[in-house]
Write a protein that holds these residues in place. Structure first.
Motif, PDB file in Angstrom:
ATOM      1  N   GLU A 243       0.776  -1.145  -0.220  1.00 45.45           N
ATOM      2  CA  GLU A 243       0.230  -0.002   0.038  1.00 45.45           C
ATOM      3  C   GLU A 243       0.545   1.450  -0.037  1.00 45.45           C
ATOM      4  O   GLU A 243       0.112   1.884  -0.694  1.00 45.45           O
ATOM      5  CB  GLU A 243      -1.278  -0.322   1.079  1.00 45.45           C
ATOM      6  CG  GLU A 243      -1.403   1.391   1.320  1.00 45.45           C
ATOM      7  CD  GLU A 243      -2.899   1.212   2.461  1.00 45.45           C
ATOM      8  OE1 GLU A 243      -2.955   2.504   3.174  1.00 45.45           O
ATOM      9  OE2 GLU A 243      -2.418   0.032   3.304  1.00 45.45           O
ATOM     10  N   PHE A 244       1.883   1.266   0.533  1.00 46.55           N
ATOM     11  CA  PHE A 244       2.974   2.425   0.861  1.00 46.55           C
ATOM     12  C   PHE A 244       3.289   2.593  -0.485  1.00 46.55           C
ATOM     13  O   PHE A 244       3.677   3.327  -1.246  1.00 46.55           O
ATOM     14  CB  PHE A 244       3.301   2.006   1.831  1.00 46.55           C
ATOM     15  CG  PHE A 244       3.563   2.673   3.037  1.00 46.55           C
ATOM     16  CD1 PHE A 244       2.117   3.395   3.651  1.00 46.55           C
ATOM     17  CD2 PHE A 244       4.134   2.533   4.598  1.00 46.55           C
ATOM     18  CE1 PHE A 244       1.590   3.510   5.044  1.00 46.55           C
ATOM     19  CE2 PHE A 244       3.394   2.744   5.640  1.00 46.55           C
ATOM     20  CZ  PHE A 244       2.260   3.184   5.605  1.00 46.55           C
ATOM     21  N   HIS A 245       3.536   1.665  -1.508  1.00 43.78           N
ATOM     22  CA  HIS A 245       4.602   1.552  -2.636  1.00 43.78           C
ATOM     23  C   HIS A 245       3.586   2.287  -3.422  1.00 43.78           C
ATOM     24  O   HIS A 245       4.056   3.223  -4.219  1.00 43.78           O
ATOM     25  CB  HIS A 245       4.903   0.035  -3.087  1.00 43.78           C
ATOM     26  CG  HIS A 245       6.333  -0.288  -1.777  1.00 43.78           C
ATOM     27  ND1 HIS A 245       7.096  -1.010  -1.978  1.00 43.78           N
ATOM     28  CD2 HIS A 245       6.612   0.208  -1.115  1.00 43.78           C
ATOM     29  CE1 HIS A 245       8.223  -1.304  -1.946  1.00 43.78           C
ATOM     30  NE2 HIS A 245       8.042  -0.630  -1.021  1.00 43.78           N
ATOM     31  N   ARG A 246       2.468   2.042  -3.418  1.00 45.31           N
ATOM     32  CA  ARG A 246       1.249   2.547  -4.301  1.00 45.31           C
ATOM     33  C   ARG A 246       1.395   4.172  -3.566  1.00 45.31           C
ATOM     34  O   ARG A 246       1.085   4.621  -4.794  1.00 45.31           O
ATOM     35  CB  ARG A 246      -0.295   2.271  -3.780  1.00 45.31           C
ATOM     36  CG  ARG A 246      -0.406   0.822  -4.978  1.00 45.31           C
ATOM     37  CD  ARG A 246      -1.530  -0.322  -5.007  1.00 45.31           C
ATOM     38  NE  ARG A 246      -1.503  -1.355  -4.345  1.00 45.31           N
ATOM     39  CZ  ARG A 246      -2.408  -1.432  -2.991  1.00 45.31           C
ATOM     40  NH1 ARG A 246      -3.663  -0.409  -2.782  1.00 45.31           N
ATOM     41  NH2 ARG A 246      -2.547  -2.705  -3.120  1.00 45.31           N
ATOM     42  N   LEU A 247       1.568   4.642  -3.323  1.00 45.80           N
ATOM     43  CA  LEU A 247       1.313   6.081  -2.483  1.00 45.80           C
ATOM     44  C   LEU A 247       2.487   6.878  -3.319  1.00 45.80           C
ATOM     45  O   LEU A 247       2.516   7.540  -2.618  1.00 45.80           O
ATOM     46  CB  LEU A 247       0.999   6.200  -0.843  1.00 45.80           C
ATOM     47  CG  LEU A 247      -0.402   5.452  -0.470  1.00 45.80           C
ATOM     48  CD1 LEU A 247      -1.121   5.614   0.698  1.00 45.80           C
ATOM     49  CD2 LEU A 247      -1.556   6.116  -1.150  1.00 45.80           C
TER      50      LEU A 247
END
Length: 95
Positions: free
Chosen positions: A25-29
């Motif tokens: 999720e953090f990578h997508r953000l």
């Protein structure tokens, strides 16, 4: 169903899927530098340090609800406390 863990390593292995989901999720953000281990370390040092009798469901909930800005600030704080040094490689050819 209550779970008891004999070590933090055992607990880490148990919640690893949640940590990887949060990392994704953090990578997508756009926080591609935040790794699952960074999320774990942040929670261990900042959130769970004084926690007693934490339930597995609470731990997973904390993982899934941790904010990227908090982990980012934690990592930047760790970097600012790290002694920086220059590296010299003898094998680099200068033009």
């Amino acid at each position: 169903m209550d779970y008891e863990f004999s070590s933090l390593n055992e607990l880490y292995k148990r919640v690893k899927p949640a940590l990887h989901a949060k990392e994704t999720e953090f990578h997508r953000l756009g926080f591609k530098y935040i790794k699952a281990i960074d999320i774990w370390n942040y929670l261990i040092k900042e959130k769970w340090l004084k926690g007693k009798n934490l339930m597995l469901s609470d731990i997973v909930s904390d993982i899934m609800h941790v904010e990227s800005k908090n982990v980012d600030t934690y990592l930047k704080g760790k970097i600012s406390k790290t002694r920086r040094t220059q590296y010299f490689e003898d094998k680099i050819e200068l033009l």
